[in-house]
Motif scaffolding. Structure first.
Motif, mmCIF file in Angstrom:
data_model
loop_
_atom_site.group_PDB
_atom_site.id
_atom_site.type_symbol
_atom_site.label_atom_id
_atom_site.label_comp_id
_atom_site.label_asym_id
_atom_site.label_seq_id
_atom_site.Cartn_x
_atom_site.Cartn_y
_atom_site.Cartn_z
ATOM 1 N N ALA A 10 0.822 -1.214 0.000
ATOM 2 C CA ALA A 10 0.000 0.000 0.000
ATOM 3 C C ALA A 10 0.852 1.259 0.000
ATOM 4 C CB ALA A 10 -0.934 -0.009 1.209
ATOM 5 N N LEU A 11 1.985 1.230 0.705
ATOM 6 C CA LEU A 11 2.872 2.395 0.745
ATOM 7 C C LEU A 11 3.435 2.705 -0.641
ATOM 8 C CD1 LEU A 11 4.922 1.618 3.986
ATOM 9 C CD2 LEU A 11 3.144 3.340 3.726
ATOM 10 N N TRP A 12 3.960 1.669 -1.296
ATOM 11 C CA TRP A 12 4.581 1.883 -2.604
ATOM 12 C C TRP A 12 3.543 2.233 -3.672
ATOM 13 C CZ3 TRP A 12 9.042 2.546 -0.874
ATOM 14 C CH2 TRP A 12 9.597 1.698 0.086
ATOM 15 N N LEU A 13 2.390 1.608 -3.591
ATOM 16 C CA LEU A 13 1.343 1.911 -4.567
ATOM 17 C C LEU A 13 0.852 3.341 -4.394
ATOM 18 C CD1 LEU A 13 -0.294 0.617 -6.841
ATOM 19 C CD2 LEU A 13 -2.030 -0.020 -5.135
ATOM 20 N N GLY A 14 0.731 3.776 -3.145
ATOM 21 C CA GLY A 14 0.305 5.151 -2.888
ATOM 22 C C GLY A 14 1.315 6.176 -3.358
ATOM 23 N N ALA A 15 2.594 5.906 -3.097
ATOM 24 C CA ALA A 15 3.648 6.835 -3.525
ATOM 25 C C ALA A 15 3.688 6.947 -5.044
ATOM 26 C CB ALA A 15 5.001 6.371 -2.988
ATOM 27 N N LEU A 16 3.543 5.817 -5.724
ATOM 28 C CA LEU A 16 3.545 5.821 -7.192
ATOM 29 C C LEU A 16 2.325 6.555 -7.743
ATOM 30 C CD1 LEU A 16 4.706 4.824 -9.892
ATOM 31 C CD2 LEU A 16 3.370 2.731 -9.587
ATOM 32 N N ALA A 17 1.152 6.249 -7.203
ATOM 33 C CA ALA A 17 -0.088 6.862 -7.700
ATOM 34 C C ALA A 17 -0.060 8.378 -7.538
ATOM 35 C CB ALA A 17 -1.291 6.277 -6.968
ATOM 36 N N GLN A 18 0.468 8.844 -6.427
ATOM 37 C CA GLN A 18 0.498 10.278 -6.149
ATOM 38 C C GLN A 18 1.398 11.041 -7.117
ATOM 39 O OE1 GLN A 18 -0.307 13.865 -4.170
ATOM 40 N NE2 GLN A 18 -1.331 11.925 -3.830
ATOM 41 N N ASN A 19 2.374 10.362 -7.710
ATOM 42 C CA ASN A 19 3.309 11.033 -8.628
ATOM 43 C C ASN A 19 2.977 10.837 -10.098
ATOM 44 O OD1 ASN A 19 5.641 12.557 -7.446
ATOM 45 N ND2 ASN A 19 5.791 10.717 -6.187
ATOM 46 N N LEU A 20 1.883 10.149 -10.404
ATOM 47 C CA LEU A 20 1.558 9.843 -11.800
ATOM 48 C C LEU A 20 1.422 11.081 -12.698
ATOM 49 C CD1 LEU A 20 -0.900 6.832 -11.462
ATOM 50 C CD2 LEU A 20 1.292 6.865 -12.668
ATOM 51 N N PRO A 21 0.801 12.169 -12.259
ATOM 52 C CA PRO A 21 0.674 13.314 -13.173
ATOM 53 C C PRO A 21 2.002 13.881 -13.659
ATOM 54 C CG PRO A 21 -0.889 13.512 -11.372
ATOM 55 C CD PRO A 21 0.020 12.375 -11.022
ATOM 56 N N ASP A 22 3.085 13.622 -12.925
ATOM 57 C CA ASP A 22 4.377 14.178 -13.324
ATOM 58 C C ASP A 22 5.072 13.387 -14.423
ATOM 59 O OD1 ASP A 22 4.256 16.410 -11.733
ATOM 60 O OD2 ASP A 22 5.283 15.487 -10.038
ATOM 61 N N VAL A 23 4.346 12.470 -15.065
ATOM 62 C CA VAL A 23 4.926 11.786 -16.238
ATOM 63 C C VAL A 23 5.206 12.788 -17.356
ATOM 64 C CG1 VAL A 23 3.827 9.584 -15.722
ATOM 65 C CG2 VAL A 23 2.629 11.226 -17.183
ATOM 66 N N ASP A 24 4.629 13.986 -17.255
ATOM 67 C CA ASP A 24 4.856 14.978 -18.310
ATOM 68 C C ASP A 24 6.310 15.432 -18.393
ATOM 69 O OD1 ASP A 24 5.043 16.608 -16.070
ATOM 70 O OD2 ASP A 24 3.137 17.626 -16.424
ATOM 71 N N VAL A 25 7.122 15.141 -17.374
ATOM 72 C CA VAL A 25 8.538 15.543 -17.451
ATOM 73 C C VAL A 25 9.243 14.837 -18.602
ATOM 74 C CG1 VAL A 25 8.692 16.048 -14.985
ATOM 75 C CG2 VAL A 25 9.254 13.758 -15.797
ATOM 76 N N ALA A 26 8.678 13.725 -19.068
ATOM 77 C CA ALA A 26 9.297 12.990 -20.179
ATOM 78 C C ALA A 26 9.253 13.780 -21.476
ATOM 79 C CB ALA A 26 8.604 11.637 -20.363
ATOM 80 N N THR A 27 8.339 14.744 -21.595
ATOM 81 C CA THR A 27 8.247 15.505 -22.842
ATOM 82 C C THR A 27 9.480 16.364 -23.088
ATOM 83 O OG1 THR A 27 7.080 17.328 -21.739
ATOM 84 C CG2 THR A 27 5.731 15.572 -22.701
ATOM 85 N N ALA A 28 10.287 16.573 -22.054
ATOM 86 C CA ALA A 28 11.521 17.345 -22.229
ATOM 87 C C ALA A 28 12.491 16.644 -23.176
ATOM 88 C CB ALA A 28 12.188 17.576 -20.878
ATOM 89 N N LEU A 29 12.272 15.355 -23.408
ATOM 90 C CA LEU A 29 13.162 14.603 -24.288
ATOM 91 C C LEU A 29 13.002 14.987 -25.752
ATOM 92 C CD1 LEU A 29 12.778 11.055 -22.665
ATOM 93 C CD2 LEU A 29 14.688 12.659 -22.404
ATOM 94 N N TRP A 30 11.830 15.557 -26.129
ATOM 95 C CA TRP A 30 11.638 15.872 -27.550
ATOM 96 C C TRP A 30 11.057 17.265 -27.823
ATOM 97 C CZ3 TRP A 30 8.530 12.218 -25.030
ATOM 98 C CH2 TRP A 30 7.175 12.536 -24.928
ATOM 99 N N LEU A 31 10.426 17.909 -26.852
ATOM 100 C CA LEU A 31 9.837 19.224 -27.110
ATOM 101 C C LEU A 31 10.844 20.344 -26.888
ATOM 102 C CD1 LEU A 31 6.287 19.096 -25.446
ATOM 103 C CD2 LEU A 31 6.826 19.118 -27.881
ATOM 104 N N PRO A 32 10.755 21.424 -27.662
ATOM 105 C CA PRO A 32 11.549 22.616 -27.353
ATOM 106 C C PRO A 32 11.210 23.107 -25.948
ATOM 107 C CG PRO A 32 10.500 22.817 -29.505
ATOM 108 C CD PRO A 32 9.910 21.606 -28.861
ATOM 109 N N PHE A 33 12.186 23.685 -25.281
ATOM 110 C CA PHE A 33 12.002 24.027 -23.871
ATOM 111 C C PHE A 33 10.835 24.985 -23.648
ATOM 112 C CE2 PHE A 33 12.936 26.559 -20.064
ATOM 113 C CZ PHE A 33 12.946 25.540 -19.132
ATOM 114 N N SER A 34 10.672 25.969 -24.526
ATOM 115 C CA SER A 34 9.593 26.942 -24.340
ATOM 116 C C SER A 34 8.224 26.278 -24.412
ATOM 117 C CB SER A 34 9.694 28.067 -25.382
ATOM 118 O OG SER A 34 9.575 27.542 -26.692
ATOM 119 N N GLN A 35 8.086 25.219 -25.219
ATOM 120 C CA GLN A 35 6.817 24.484 -25.285
ATOM 121 C C GLN A 35 6.676 23.523 -24.107
ATOM 122 O OE1 GLN A 35 6.180 22.647 -29.150
ATOM 123 N NE2 GLN A 35 7.046 24.414 -30.212
#
Length: 345
Positions: free
Chosen positions: A26-51
């Motif tokens: 339950a601890l690990w599942l909760g920690a993972l679930a709470q951080n799910l919206p931050d998957v958007d950091v992966a877009t830094a791999l292909w988008l220009p920084f301003s976008q």
């Protein structure tokens, strides 16, 4: 909010909601679930920084995204052996709560969160907490450490730790709200007393605390910037320094789409600065680098338009510059012994 805070809060919720059936899972599942919206950091791999600035805390932090992802995860994990006994509906509610709480916590900072995307471009920022506030993060982290280190706790005593890990940050949020009200009263009185013609203003905490607040008031041609402690004499005037917007410096810049992206990210609070052969776009929402000590300090978010230098750390570039033991002493002196020599009548 920083990832550590999200993870610790998510783990506390996981323990309270699913701890009886899932144990440590339950601890690990909760920690993972709470951080799910931050998957958007992966877009830094292909988008220009301003976008990428606009994508972060964008669609992945919307209620629509949260609902869809929660449904997919609940359906997928309802077939996982450890969570089969939980049931589909409890899993769905668990993921919805975790993801929506992440989104709402992020609105407490200055960055701006797109809760209503793609139906509305409005970004929500309540400016209650600095993105990393030790007194907010401490309690859920201690609760998780306690849960992981004390293996022989009874079920009832195991619930006490995560409850304290959630209730104390909630109380701190209330304290932060009260601090903001105190600061806002002093700011509005100061603007009126000094007869400053402004269109709008905001106040937000300075780094790592909730006692010294950074204030920006927008006028037709620029911004009045000042700092106010919650321990300030209520009758004391907030001293403001004027910074011109210098919009004309941006008109000849060749990539106007980049400028428009940056303006949108700045939510109207930006200025341009020409330093010899360097053209800077500065976003005011994130404060100055030790601006409470130096009224002409560089803004933490400064983006190099010309020449094209590395901007990938523009949001973080100035946050920790110049911080040492002496700086901390000066900060606490500014907070708890504010210079209140000039008062309103």
């Amino acid at each position: 909010m920083d990832s550590l805070t999200h993870a610790a809060i998510g783990a506390c919720i996981g323990e309270i909601v699913l701890g009886r059936k899932l144990g440590r899972h339950a601890l690990w599942l909760g920690a993972l679930a709470q951080n799910l919206p931050d998957v958007d950091v992966a877009t830094a791999l292909w988008l220009p920084f301003s976008q990428n600035l606009l994508v972060h805390r964008g669609i992945t932090h919307s209620f629509l995204f949260g609902g869809l992802v929660a449904l997919v995860l609940a359906l997928a994990l309802s077939r996982w052996k450890p969570t089969k006994k939980v049931g589909l509906l409890p899993l769905l509610l668990f993921f919805l709560g975790q993801i929506f709480l992440h989104d709402l916590l992020d609105t407490c900072n200055a960055y701006g969160t797109g809760l209503l995307l793609p139906f509305s471009e409005t970004r929500f920022s309540w400016h209650l907490l600095y993105v990393a506030d030790p007194l907010f993060t401490l309690w859920p982290v201690l609760a998780v450490v306690g849960l992981l280190s004390l293996k022989k706790l009874t079920l009832q005593r195991r619930k006490i730790w995560p409850l304290l890990g959630l209730l104390l940050p909630i109380a701190y949020l209330g304290y932060a709200f009260q601090n903001k009200q105190t600061v806002e009263q002093g700011i509005q009185a100061s603007l009126a007393q000094q007869k400053l013609q402004v269109q709008d203003h905001f106040s937000t905490p300075t780094p790592f605390n909730n006692w010294l607040w950074y204030v920006v008031a927008a006028s037709d041609s620029g911004y009045y910037i000042g700092y106010r402690s919650v321990f300030e004499d209520p009758a004391a005037l907030t001293a403001f320094e004027f910074f011109p917007r210098n919009s004309h410096l941006l008109t000849s810049y060749p990539d106007q789409q980049e400028v428009q992206d940056l303006k949108q990210f700045a939510a109207g609070y930006y200025l341009a600065e020409q330093r010899q052969d360097t053209l800077l776009f500065q976003v005011l929402r994130f404060g100055q680098v030790l601006g409470w000590r130096d009224k002409n300090a560089t803004f933490a978010f400064h983006y190099y338009l010309q020449p094209k230098l590395d901007n990938t750390l523009a949001v973080q570039r100035g946050r920790f510059q110049g911080w040492d033991a002496a700086t901390m002493r000066q900060l606490f002196h500014r907070i708890f012994q504010p210079a209140s020599t000039q008062t309103t009548k």
